[in-house]
Design a protein around this motif. Sequence first.
Motif, PDB file in Angstrom:
ATOM      1  N   TRP A  58       0.819  -1.207   0.000  1.00  0.00           N
ATOM      2  CA  TRP A  58       0.000   0.000   0.000  1.00  0.00           C
ATOM      3  C   TRP A  58       0.851   1.254   0.000  1.00  0.00           C
ATOM      4  CZ3 TRP A  58      -4.634  -1.163  -1.404  1.00  0.00           C
ATOM      5  CH2 TRP A  58      -5.163  -2.407  -1.074  1.00  0.00           C
ATOM      6  N   THR A  59       2.031   1.203   0.617  1.00  0.00           N
ATOM      7  CA  THR A  59       2.955   2.341   0.556  1.00  0.00           C
ATOM      8  C   THR A  59       3.443   2.566  -0.869  1.00  0.00           C
ATOM      9  OG1 THR A  59       3.680   1.907   2.826  1.00  0.00           O
ATOM     10  CG2 THR A  59       5.111   3.263   1.457  1.00  0.00           C
ATOM     11  N   ASP A  60       3.827   1.486  -1.544  1.00  0.00           N
ATOM     12  CA  ASP A  60       4.258   1.601  -2.940  1.00  0.00           C
ATOM     13  C   ASP A  60       3.126   2.120  -3.821  1.00  0.00           C
ATOM     14  OD1 ASP A  60       6.721   0.590  -2.220  1.00  0.00           O
ATOM     15  OD2 ASP A  60       6.143  -1.483  -2.645  1.00  0.00           O
ATOM     16  N   LEU A  61       1.924   1.622  -3.578  1.00  0.00           N
ATOM     17  CA  LEU A  61       0.775   2.050  -4.378  1.00  0.00           C
ATOM     18  C   LEU A  61       0.496   3.545  -4.192  1.00  0.00           C
ATOM     19  CD1 LEU A  61      -1.307   0.594  -6.227  1.00  0.00           C
ATOM     20  CD2 LEU A  61      -2.842   0.576  -4.261  1.00  0.00           C
ATOM     21  N   THR A  62       0.561   4.008  -2.950  1.00  0.00           N
ATOM     22  CA  THR A  62       0.306   5.425  -2.671  1.00  0.00           C
ATOM     23  C   THR A  62       1.369   6.311  -3.305  1.00  0.00           C
ATOM     24  OG1 THR A  62      -0.749   4.821  -0.582  1.00  0.00           O
ATOM     25  CG2 THR A  62      -0.041   7.105  -0.837  1.00  0.00           C
ATOM     26  N   ASP A  63       2.629   5.899  -3.213  1.00  0.00           N
ATOM     27  CA  ASP A  63       3.706   6.701  -3.797  1.00  0.00           C
ATOM     28  C   ASP A  63       3.583   6.790  -5.316  1.00  0.00           C
ATOM     29  OD1 ASP A  63       4.736   7.136  -1.313  1.00  0.00           O
ATOM     30  OD2 ASP A  63       6.269   5.567  -1.438  1.00  0.00           O
ATOM     31  N   SER A  64       3.294   5.685  -5.963  1.00  0.00           N
ATOM     32  CA  SER A  64       3.171   5.705  -7.428  1.00  0.00           C
ATOM     33  C   SER A  64       1.977   6.557  -7.864  1.00  0.00           C
ATOM     34  CB  SER A  64       3.022   4.286  -7.965  1.00  0.00           C
ATOM     35  OG  SER A  64       4.195   3.529  -7.749  1.00  0.00           O
ATOM     36  N   LEU A  65       0.847   6.435  -7.177  1.00  0.00           N
ATOM     37  CA  LEU A  65      -0.326   7.230  -7.530  1.00  0.00           C
ATOM     38  C   LEU A  65      -0.070   8.718  -7.296  1.00  0.00           C
ATOM     39  CD1 LEU A  65      -3.294   5.058  -6.212  1.00  0.00           C
ATOM     40  CD2 LEU A  65      -2.749   5.599  -8.585  1.00  0.00           C
ATOM     41  N   THR A  66       0.614   9.058  -6.229  1.00  0.00           N
ATOM     42  CA  THR A  66       0.929  10.467  -5.974  1.00  0.00           C
ATOM     43  C   THR A  66       1.811  11.036  -7.078  1.00  0.00           C
ATOM     44  OG1 THR A  66       0.775  10.083  -3.591  1.00  0.00           O
ATOM     45  CG2 THR A  66       1.932  12.061  -4.312  1.00  0.00           C
ATOM     46  N   TYR A 205      10.703   4.011  -3.371  1.00  0.00           N
ATOM     47  CA  TYR A 205       9.443   3.317  -3.148  1.00  0.00           C
ATOM     48  C   TYR A 205       8.638   3.418  -4.433  1.00  0.00           C
ATOM     49  CZ  TYR A 205      10.557   3.306   1.840  1.00  0.00           C
ATOM     50  OH  TYR A 205      11.161   3.107   3.040  1.00  0.00           O
TER      51      TYR A 205
END
Length: 299
Positions: A58-66, A205
């Motif tokens: 979920w951390t990786d997902l949030t960073d990529s989406l941001t 990340y």
Amino acid sequence: MNRSARYALRIASLALALGLWQLLTSQDIDLWLRFSQFPTVTDVAHTFADRLAGPDYWTDLTDSLTRILTGFLLAAVLGVATGVLVARSRLAEDLLGPVLEVIRPVPAIALVPVAILLFPSNEQGIVFITCTAAFFPVLVSTRHAVRALTPVWEEAVRTMGGGRWRVLGSVVLPGALPGVFGGLSVGIGVSWICVISAEMISGQYGVGYRTWQDYTVVDYPGVFVGMVTIGVLGWLTSTAVELLGRRLTRWLPRTAQGPAARPKTLRSRAAQPPAGTSAVRKDTRARPEEARDEHLVRD
């Protein structure tokens, strides 16, 4: 074909692709392509479930989406503004056109060394690469859409006293919206390609970084989890852009809606009088108007 049948067909095609993948990998089939090296669908599903239970995914997902949203929104604003400016101003075209055309063929991922030297942090460099990747599709589509507008619309607004800003808000931007969203649809896909590549090269990340790390430790099911995540995210974001474009361009005629043209044909046929009575009715309608005109001329 109705909507439910179409959705069923799409689900069936996806299930068929997954079934074929499972068959080729579980049977270790090696013809020309080496499917024995691939993980099975069940292996990827188990790894995917384990990743969902942990915080790193979920951390990786949030960073990529941001990163993708920040870079894409910047590219959308700058691309539309620059495209309109270049299409509407000869001075801007002469000043910016040569520079943009020289930079445009350069792949955005090739700007990674420039981003590392230019920006103090990797995060800003990744956003810069993402923005650059989406900027040029939006710019080119906006420029062509603005230049393709009918001059009669602008002349009509100016005839009614509208100024430059009125023409921009009432004619240029609404008329160019279909082309703008075409560029945005292309830009969001290119942005995902470049942000994942940039994360693999210089990220700490993100989905791309995690996918590359899984490859270096020979965790092939983890690699496929990253690929599936990238595909789903790309599909969701591109679908969101297309839906927004359809909502903002609802005033456009939809060529796929064939039945919309039928009432016009029916009205045109209904407006025609029966055979043998058209001349009589035409004469009876025309006589009062002709009499009125003659009366006005005589007065």
